[in-house]
Design an enzyme around this catalytic site. Sequence first.
Site, PDB file in Angstrom:
ATOM      1  N   ALA A 251      16.702  78.807  50.869  1.00  0.00           N
ATOM      2  CA  ALA A 251      16.151  77.510  51.291  1.00  0.00           C
ATOM      3  C   ALA A 251      16.528  76.448  50.268  1.00  0.00           C
ATOM      4  O   ALA A 251      17.068  76.767  49.211  1.00  0.00           O
ATOM      5  CB  ALA A 251      14.627  77.623  51.402  1.00  0.00           C
ATOM      6  N   LYS A 252      16.205  75.220  50.639  1.00  0.00           N
ATOM      7  CA  LYS A 252      16.513  74.070  49.772  1.00  0.00           C
ATOM      8  C   LYS A 252      16.059  74.268  48.331  1.00  0.00           C
ATOM      9  O   LYS A 252      16.748  73.894  47.393  1.00  0.00           O
ATOM     10  CB  LYS A 252      15.776  72.835  50.309  1.00  0.00           C
ATOM     11  CG  LYS A 252      16.630  71.964  51.181  1.00  0.00           C
ATOM     12  CD  LYS A 252      15.893  70.657  51.410  1.00  0.00           C
ATOM     13  CE  LYS A 252      16.198  70.184  52.818  1.00  0.00           C
ATOM     14  NZ  LYS A 252      15.092  69.588  53.505  1.00  0.00           N
ATOM     15  N   ARG A 253      14.875  74.863  48.189  1.00  0.00           N
ATOM     16  CA  ARG A 253      14.315  75.011  46.823  1.00  0.00           C
ATOM     17  C   ARG A 253      15.209  75.883  45.934  1.00  0.00           C
ATOM     18  O   ARG A 253      15.037  75.925  44.722  1.00  0.00           O
ATOM     19  CB  ARG A 253      12.904  75.617  46.889  1.00  0.00           C
ATOM     20  CG  ARG A 253      12.904  76.972  47.515  1.00  0.00           C
ATOM     21  CD  ARG A 253      11.660  77.789  47.417  1.00  0.00           C
ATOM     22  NE  ARG A 253      11.972  79.061  48.065  1.00  0.00           N
ATOM     23  CZ  ARG A 253      11.751  79.325  49.340  1.00  0.00           C
ATOM     24  NH1 ARG A 253      11.157  78.444  50.099  1.00  0.00           N
ATOM     25  NH2 ARG A 253      12.112  80.485  49.861  1.00  0.00           N
ATOM     26  N   ASP A 254      16.156  76.586  46.537  1.00  0.00           N
ATOM     27  CA  ASP A 254      17.025  77.457  45.741  1.00  0.00           C
ATOM     28  C   ASP A 254      18.175  76.709  45.077  1.00  0.00           C
ATOM     29  O   ASP A 254      19.060  77.333  44.495  1.00  0.00           O
ATOM     30  CB  ASP A 254      17.550  78.613  46.606  1.00  0.00           C
ATOM     31  CG  ASP A 254      16.417  79.522  47.046  1.00  0.00           C
ATOM     32  OD1 ASP A 254      15.623  79.908  46.171  1.00  0.00           O
ATOM     33  OD2 ASP A 254      16.297  79.825  48.249  1.00  0.00           O
TER      34      ASP A 254
END
Length: 311
Positions: A251-254
Amino acid sequence: MNHCPALPVPDVAGAGRYAPSPSGDLHLGNLRTALLAWVLARRGGRAFHLRVEDLDRVQEGAAERQLEDLAALGLDWDGEVVHQSERGAAHAAAIEALRARDLVYECYCTRREILEAPSAPHAPPGAYPGTCRNLSPTAREAGRARMQELRREPALRLRAEVDSWEVQDLWAGTVRGAVDDLVLRRGDGVVAYNLAVVVDDAAIGVDEVVRGDDLLSSAPRQAHLAHLLGLAEPAYAHVPLALNPAGMRLAKRDGAVTLRHRIARGESVAQVVARIGDSLGLPGCRTAAHLLNDFDPASMPRAPWIVDLPA
Ligand code: GLU
């Protein structure tokens, strides 16, 4: 940027597709699934379509960015890009066709009531317990009045006549899974994904659905719906998901997980394609056309792709 060589116009019936939801930029896992969808369609000489699934969760500009990224990877597609939000008449006609056969009923349950209701015996977890399936006319009047107070429409559900259905998946083989009284149109008036996907895939002649394997459990429901609508049931190829090193969905947070991020970090499109090629056991593939040539579904890794990027 790499563009694959012009391909002959397919003269074989059938088509593949990639159908992203425009909720943000595509990450490496999405790009890998898109590449595989393209490869599986084109290797069979079939058409390949793109459909923007914009009934929900739309982020301004995301669809355009997704299409640019797919083109940058070297994917090409046939015809106009389909926007699901423009397919309302076909979705409504499908619901009407089911309604005419008494296969649709109104549901007045809130999400919370469904969660709290005792499930029917033998029902799979999460299946709709059937609360509104056989209500008396009086109970329906009361339900409608309640919906008016809540300023919602009743949801429309399928009156399913089976509790499971079988599909064929390229990698998972024969899969039998649950069919319940799924939602066809939601309480906010939006057509449900499960209905839209079936109607829209059939309209463009999709005979193999390639997508992330988080949707494998939805395939039996969708294939059954196709059957009820008199549409050809497609085969499926569910691609293992991309996970971060902690085992959670990418996901984006990665971090720098999109094509644009990778390019901003100094990678070329060819290097990004090579990452995807590596994940498929095809080292040295630097273009989509190269993957098209080398990919063998029999060698597809069945485990999730763990995406471990340099910090
Ligand atoms: N729009 C869905 C997604 O982006 C995919 C649906 C499908 O391919 O059937 O996850």
